[in-house]
Design an enzyme around this catalytic site. Structure first.
Site, short mmCIF file in Angstrom:
data_model
loop_
_atom_site.label_atom_id
_atom_site.label_comp_id
_atom_site.label_asym_id
_atom_site.label_seq_id
_atom_site.Cartn_x
_atom_site.Cartn_y
_atom_site.Cartn_z
N LYS A 229 0.82 -1.22 0.00
CA LYS A 229 0.00 0.00 0.00
C LYS A 229 0.86 1.27 0.00
O LYS A 229 0.59 2.22 -0.75
CB LYS A 229 -0.93 -0.02 1.22
CG LYS A 229 -1.80 1.19 1.38
CD LYS A 229 -2.90 1.30 0.34
CE LYS A 229 -3.60 2.64 0.46
NZ LYS A 229 -4.71 2.80 -0.46
N CYS A 283 -4.36 10.56 1.63
CA CYS A 283 -3.58 9.35 1.28
C CYS A 283 -2.27 9.73 0.59
O CYS A 283 -1.21 9.68 1.22
CB CYS A 283 -4.41 8.44 0.38
SG CYS A 283 -5.88 7.81 1.18
N1 LIG Z 1 -10.85 8.14 1.74
C1 LIG Z 1 -10.16 7.43 0.85
O1 LIG Z 1 -10.26 7.66 -0.35
C2 LIG Z 1 -9.26 6.27 1.26
C3 LIG Z 1 -8.80 5.40 0.28
C4 LIG Z 1 -7.99 4.34 0.64
C5 LIG Z 1 -7.65 4.18 1.97
N2 LIG Z 1 -8.12 5.03 2.93
C6 LIG Z 1 -7.74 4.77 4.33
O2 LIG Z 1 -8.86 4.95 5.17
C7 LIG Z 1 -8.47 5.69 6.32
C8 LIG Z 1 -9.68 6.38 6.89
O3 LIG Z 1 -10.14 7.31 5.94
P1 LIG Z 1 -11.59 7.96 5.96
O4 LIG Z 1 -11.71 8.68 4.66
O5 LIG Z 1 -12.64 6.98 6.33
O6 LIG Z 1 -11.46 9.01 7.17
P2 LIG Z 1 -12.63 9.90 7.80
O7 LIG Z 1 -11.97 11.03 8.45
O8 LIG Z 1 -13.71 10.15 6.80
O9 LIG Z 1 -13.28 8.96 8.91
C9 LIG Z 1 -12.58 8.49 10.02
C10 LIG Z 1 -13.60 8.14 11.09
O10 LIG Z 1 -12.88 7.48 12.14
C11 LIG Z 1 -13.39 7.94 13.38
N3 LIG Z 1 -12.39 7.67 14.40
C12 LIG Z 1 -11.23 8.33 14.67
N4 LIG Z 1 -10.59 7.76 15.71
C13 LIG Z 1 -11.35 6.71 16.11
C14 LIG Z 1 -11.25 5.75 17.13
N5 LIG Z 1 -10.22 5.75 17.96
N6 LIG Z 1 -12.21 4.82 17.25
C15 LIG Z 1 -13.28 4.81 16.41
N7 LIG Z 1 -13.45 5.71 15.43
C16 LIG Z 1 -12.50 6.65 15.27
C17 LIG Z 1 -13.67 9.41 13.14
O11 LIG Z 1 -14.57 9.94 14.09
C18 LIG Z 1 -14.27 9.35 11.73
O12 LIG Z 1 -15.68 9.18 11.76
C19 LIG Z 1 -7.38 6.60 5.75
O13 LIG Z 1 -6.50 7.08 6.73
C20 LIG Z 1 -6.65 5.68 4.81
O14 LIG Z 1 -5.71 4.92 5.52
C21 LIG Z 1 -8.91 6.07 2.60
#
Ligand SMILES: NC(=O)c1ccc[n+]([C@@H]2O[C@H](COP(=O)([O-])OP(=O)(O)OC[C@H]3O[C@@H](n4cnc5c(N)ncnc54)[C@H](O)[C@@H]3O)[C@@H](O)[C@H]2O)c1
Length: 455
Positions: A229, A283
């Protein structure tokens, strides 16, 4: 009995019967679609989040609009069929769950060092509630080695259990593109998986194979899966950086980058990407810093990775240079000119502003106290107030009226058709239009100077 302690036959049966419950930590832009994928595969899901308002709303079926087709309906169906609920209680979630999936963001601090604190704090709490038979799968992108070197010892210390024996542990990256997450997971790509031991990998393979049409790619370790990744993200960042640097050179050569790109890409080995105002989202701009840190710790100089970041981070200033160049050409005073920015998101049709080049551009212009106006159809004024200081309007006409300089930053669908005619009727002519996405094939006229990145 939970999934990881079941015999192989029983585990297969529980997958076949869909009798398992998955706790998904993080109910954000990724966590919600992932939850829906599990629900649609037939599993029960507990959505865990630290945001009380979000949890309350989710349980009422009030799902945030994240522009992922199928998510709102999927969560609502899950609630109606009592196969989904949201909670802030780790204890309750782990009581119910067999499989624990983590998808919370890891970001870098001001010194570009990955901040693992939110993750380690969560692992301590999960560790204290971990039971024999759980398997924990990290889907959040992590600095290489985190699963085995950081998460594993925390879980063991806080649970008193042995990883790989009493509970399973592994890494499986989220390889999706915002806007088509459900399809990417279930139809478009194989799922990369890597456990800390064979049994962890086997149980992950059994689970993901039950709904990923392209199957799984089993890597030899969690660390290998983490590396896939991070390397992929860095590869993309550097390729965008090459496009950006070549575009800057093309401008000086007085050669059209897009004409060159089309010809270059006519060879099978040609895959020159598009230049732009920079790289945003949480990302691609983040993962190179994971690897820079890792490489330094290992005594390898991350020359190209650092250079790529530098080029991509220079692009907002490159856009500013075009604003100055254009207004100077038109003999307009930048101090009194109205500068209209279209798009806060880092790319079209996605509501995501983290590390967005638009924010850097606004901050640079604000430093000089210029008249900056922003429009983005995906944001509300109260949201913008929390993000950046700028004159914001939901009304595109208001932002374009009397604008001396209009900069397209995010190619949102809403701009597609009407933008050119609106600019023509509302801008303060002569005006400049900077199309950082190169989507409008419009001629320059005496009253409209057009700039692109790479031309
Ligand atoms: N958004 C994308 O396009 C994408 C694509 C590939 C991978 N990712 C991966 O997904 C991860 C998350 O991205 P996202 O877009 O969902 O983020 P986001 O900010 O939309 O959502 C994260 C959620 O996690 C919650 N959170 C934070 N700490 C927490 C905890 N300790 N316990 C429970 N919930 C908690 C937050 O309140 C929030 O609702 C990224 O860091 C990346 O590694 C994202």
């Amino acid at each position: 009995m939970k999934y990881f302690e079941m015999s192989a036959v029983l585990a297969e049966q529980s997958i076949k019967n869909r009798s398992l419950t998955i706790a998904v930590f993080g109910q954000g832009k990724m966590g919600l679609p992932i939850s829906v994928v599990f629900l649609e595969a037939g599993y029960k899901v507990v959505g865990v989040d630290i945001n009380p308002e979000l949890v309350e709303n989710l349980n009422k079926g009030l799902v945030p609009e994240i522009r992922e087709p199928g998510v709102i309906e999927g969560i609502r169906k899950g609630i109606e069929s009592t196969r989904y609920y949201a909670t802030m209680s780790i204890e309750q979630a782990l009581e119910d769950a067999d499989i624990i999936v983590i998808i919370i963001p890891i970001i870098v601090d001001d010194d570009k060092i990955p901040n693992l604190n939110p993750l380690t704090e969560l692992m301590e709490k999960i560790g204290s509630n971990l039971k024999k038979g759980h398997i924990l799968i990290q889907e959040t992108t992590l600095p290489i080695g985190t699963t085995e070197d950081v998460i594993l010892p925390i879980l063991e210390i806080h649970s008193g259990l042995t990883a790989g024996v009493d509970f399973g542990l592994g890494f499986s990256p989220e390889r999706t593109y915002s806007g088509r997450v459900l399809k990417d997971i279930t139809e478009n790509y194989p799922k990369i998986i890597g456990g800390i031991n064979l049994k962890s990998t086997d149980r992950m393979a059994l689970f993901y194979s039950s709904f990923v049409q392209k199957g799984v790619i089993e890597t030899s370790s969690a660390k290998t899966a983490e590396t896939v990744k991070v390397f992929k993200g860095v590869y993309r960042d550097i390729n965008i950086a090459i496009a950006n640097e070549l575009a800057k050179i093309a401008e000086k050569l007085d050669v059209d980058f897009y004409e060159v790109r089309k010809a270059v890409n006519s060879e099978p080995s040609g895959n020159l990407l598009l230049p732009g105002a920079g790289v945003g989202g949480h990302c691609i701009p983040v993962y190179p810093h994971f690897l820079i840190q890792t490489a330094k710790n290992l005594g390898v100089k991350p020359t190209i990775i650092q250079a790529g970041r530098e080029v991509n981070m220079s692009m907002p200033q490159h856009v500013i240079n075009k604003i100055i160049q254009g207004l100077t050409y038109l003999d307009k005073d930048i101090k009194t000119s109205k500068i209209a920015l279209l798009g806060l998101s880092y790319r079209g049709n996605v509501k995501e502003h983290r590390y967005s080049p638009s924010i850097d551009i606004i901050r640079i212009l604000n430093d000089d106290q210029l008249n900056v106006y922003l429009h983005d159809p995906l944001y509300k004024p109260e949201e913008i107030k929390e993000i950046v200081s700028v004159n914001f309007s939901e009304n595109l006409e208001e932002v374009l009226t009397e604008a001396d300089c209009i900069i397209l930053l995010a190619d949102h669908k809403d701009y597609e058709k009407s933008l050119v005619s609106k600019m023509e009727s509302l801008a303060n002519k002569p005006y400049i239009f900077i199309d950082t996405r190169n989507i409008y094939e419009i001629e320059e006229t005496e009253e409209r100077k057009v700039y692109r990145i790479g031309v």
